[in-house]
Design an enzyme around this catalytic site. Structure first.
Site, PDB file in Angstrom:
ATOM      1  N   ASP A   1     -55.166   1.367 -78.445  1.00 34.87           N
ATOM      2  CA  ASP A   1     -56.579   1.568 -78.172  1.00 34.87           C
ATOM      3  C   ASP A   1     -57.326   0.438 -78.882  1.00 34.87           C
ATOM      4  O   ASP A   1     -56.803  -0.173 -79.811  1.00 34.87           O
ATOM      5  CB  ASP A   1     -56.987   2.948 -78.696  1.00 34.87           C
ATOM      6  CG  ASP A   1     -58.474   3.202 -78.563  1.00 34.87           C
ATOM      7  OD1 ASP A   1     -59.049   2.821 -77.518  1.00 34.87           O
ATOM      8  OD2 ASP A   1     -59.060   3.782 -79.507  1.00 34.87           O
TER       9      ASP A   1
ATOM     10  N   ASP B   1     -61.230   0.251 -79.690  1.00 34.58           N
ATOM     11  CA  ASP B   1     -62.301   0.622 -80.611  1.00 34.58           C
ATOM     12  C   ASP B   1     -61.834   1.744 -81.535  1.00 34.58           C
ATOM     13  O   ASP B   1     -61.453   2.821 -81.076  1.00 34.58           O
ATOM     14  CB  ASP B   1     -63.545   1.049 -79.827  1.00 34.58           C
ATOM     15  CG  ASP B   1     -63.999  -0.035 -78.843  1.00 34.58           C
ATOM     16  OD1 ASP B   1     -63.594  -1.203 -79.019  1.00 34.58           O
ATOM     17  OD2 ASP B   1     -64.738   0.298 -77.903  1.00 34.58           O
TER      18      ASP B   1
ATOM     19  N   CYS C   1     -61.073   0.337 -68.583  1.00 38.26           N
ATOM     20  CA  CYS C   1     -61.565   1.158 -67.484  1.00 38.26           C
ATOM     21  C   CYS C   1     -63.086   1.231 -67.566  1.00 38.26           C
ATOM     22  O   CYS C   1     -63.624   1.790 -68.518  1.00 38.26           O
ATOM     23  CB  CYS C   1     -60.969   2.566 -67.530  1.00 38.26           C
ATOM     24  SG  CYS C   1     -61.592   3.586 -66.169  1.00 38.26           S
TER      25      CYS C   1
HETATM   26 MG   LIG Z   1     -60.929   4.538 -79.883  1.00 37.18          MG
END
Ligand SMILES: [Mg+2]
Length: 182
Positions: A23, A25, A104
């Site tokens: 991931d 952030d 996305c």
């Molecule tokens: Mg995150």
């Protein structure tokens, strides 16, 4: 495959290998709430060391990031691309490698009609992980995901790979523990 940036030419890699899906952030960079301005981006502690450690493990490193900020009209896809090219360059300058970025831009409640839809690529859907596995020489065995939210864990589970929940602090120490147990 749309909504992808792979600055290191990973499509040319000859040998299949597992992948560390990250991931963005809250894992690689601080989650300040839809970060998108390069000058405001802050890497988490240990990010570069963690990337080098993952590179050395023989895994590809691919980012999978929900960017509903696009759907919400906060920034555009070009900004997302610029940030990803910058991140890849920063990593390269530190002797580390990020192989690619998938994002996305969709959201069910988007301001803009063209981004207003539910997408299996949006986590907790496994679509971005599945896209990487389907279109690049990557294998599921030995792959895993690191995220900072339950939706990340749900996406990993749906894709049939282990998910590791990062609570902040030092990313390299966290990665070291995962690889020790792998
Ligand atoms: Mg995150």
């Amino acid at each position: 495959m749309k909504h992808l940036c792979y600055p290191q030419g990973m499509e040319m890699t000859a040998n299949s290998r597992p992948c560390a899906f990250l991931d963005r952030d809250g894992v690689l960079i601080e989650d300040t709430g839809h970060p998108h301005r390069i000058e405001e981006v802050c890497w988490v502690p240990g990010a570069m060391e963690a990337l080098r450690r993952l590179n050395d493990s023989g895994r590809a490193v691919c980012v999978v990031t929900n960017q509903s900020g696009v759907a919400r009209g906060m920034y555009d896809e070009a900004s997302v691309g610029r940030l990803h090219v910058w991140m890849a360059g920063q990593a390269r300058a530190a002797g580390a490698r990020i192989d690619g970025f998938a994002y996305c831009p969709f959201h069910e409640a988007a301001e803009e009609p063209r981004y207003r839809r539910s997408s299996p690529r949006r986590k907790p859907g496994p679509g971005m992980i599945e896209d990487w596995l389907a279109h690049f020489p990557l294998i599921r065995a030995g792959s895993f995901l690191i995220g900072d939210r339950q939706t990340d864990m749900d996406a990993a589970e749906a894709a049939g790979i282990p998910g590791h929940l990062f609570a902040g602090d030092d990313l390299d120490a966290f990665v070291a523990k995962i690889l020790e147990a792998a």
